[in-house]
Design a protein around this motif. Structure first.
Motif: not given
Length: 186
Positions: A134-147
Motif C-alpha cells: 500500500p505504501f508504494y501504491a500511494r507513492v504512485v498515486t501521489t506521483a500521478a496526482f502531482a503530475l
C-alpha cells in the motif's frame, strides 16, 4: 505468432488514426473525448468486472440496461441544457441557489472520482511488481496526482485536455487489440 502480429498491427493502426491531426481537430471528436475517458474508465476498470462477478452470463444484459438508463439520464440533462434559460433574472432565488449547490456537488463528485481512479491506478501499477505494498501504491498515486497538478497549474486546462486525448487514444487502441484477440480466440 500470427495473433500477436495481428493484435499489434491493429493497435498501431488504431493509434495512428486516433492520433492524426485531422481527427483531433474535429469538434465532435473533441467533445467526445472527456465522456469517453470516463466511460472507458468506469466500464472496463470497474463496472465490467463487477457485473461479471455479480451477474455472470447475464452481465451483458445488465450492462445494456445500465446504458439505457444512462442514455435516458443524458437525454434529461441535454433537454434541460437546451430548454432552461441562462437568464438568472427569470429564476427564483431557490432555483439559483440549487444550481450553485449542484455545481459544487458535481465538482466534489469529480474530485472524489479522480482520486478513486488514481488510487486504483496506484494499486494496479505496483500489483505485478516486487513493490506490491500500500505504501508504494500511494507513492504512485501521489506521483500521478502531482503530475496532473503541475501540468494543469503550469499549462492550464488545455494541457490536461491534450493529456486526456493521448490517454483515450491509447486506451481505444488497446481495446481494439483486445477485440482482435478475442475475435480470433472465439
Amino acid at each position: 505468432m500470427f495473433l500477436n502480429v495481428a493484435i499489434f498491427a491493429g493497435v498501431l493502426a488504431t493509434a495512428a488514426i486516433l492520433l492524426s491531426p485531422r481527427l483531433s481537430r474535429l469538434p465532435l471528436w473533441r467533445a467526445v473525448i472527456t465522456p469517453l475517458a470516463s466511460i472507458i474508465g468506469s466500464g472496463f476498470l470497474i463496472l465490467g468486472p463487477l457485473l461479471d462477478d455479480a451477474y455472470g452470463y447475464l452481465a451483458p444484459a445488465v450492462m445494456a440496461a445500465l446504458c439505457l438508463a444512462a442514455f435516458a439520464f443524458g437525454w434529461a440533462v441535454r433537454y434541460n441544457i437546451a430548454n432552461i434559460s441562462d437568464d438568472t433574472d427569470t429564476r427564483g432565488h431557490a432555483e439559483n441557489h440549487l444550481e450553485t449547490a449542484s455545481s459544487w456537488a458535481l465538482a466534489f463528485a469529480y474530485i472524489v472520482s479522480v482520486a478513486y481512479y488514481l488510487n486504483l491506478f496506484g494499486a494496479f501499477g505496483v500489483s505485478l511488481t516486487p513493490f506490491d505494498d500500500p505504501f508504494y501504491a500511494r507513492v504512485v498515486t501521489t506521483a500521478a496526482f502531482a503530475l496532473i497538478l503541475v501540468l494543469g497549474w503550469g499549462h492550464g486546462f488545455k494541457a490536461l485536455e491534450h493529456l486526456e486525448y493521448y490517454s483515450v487514444a491509447a486506451k481505444l487502441a488497446i481495446i481494439v487489440g483486445l477485440l482482435i484477440g478475442m475475435a480470433v480466440y472465439f
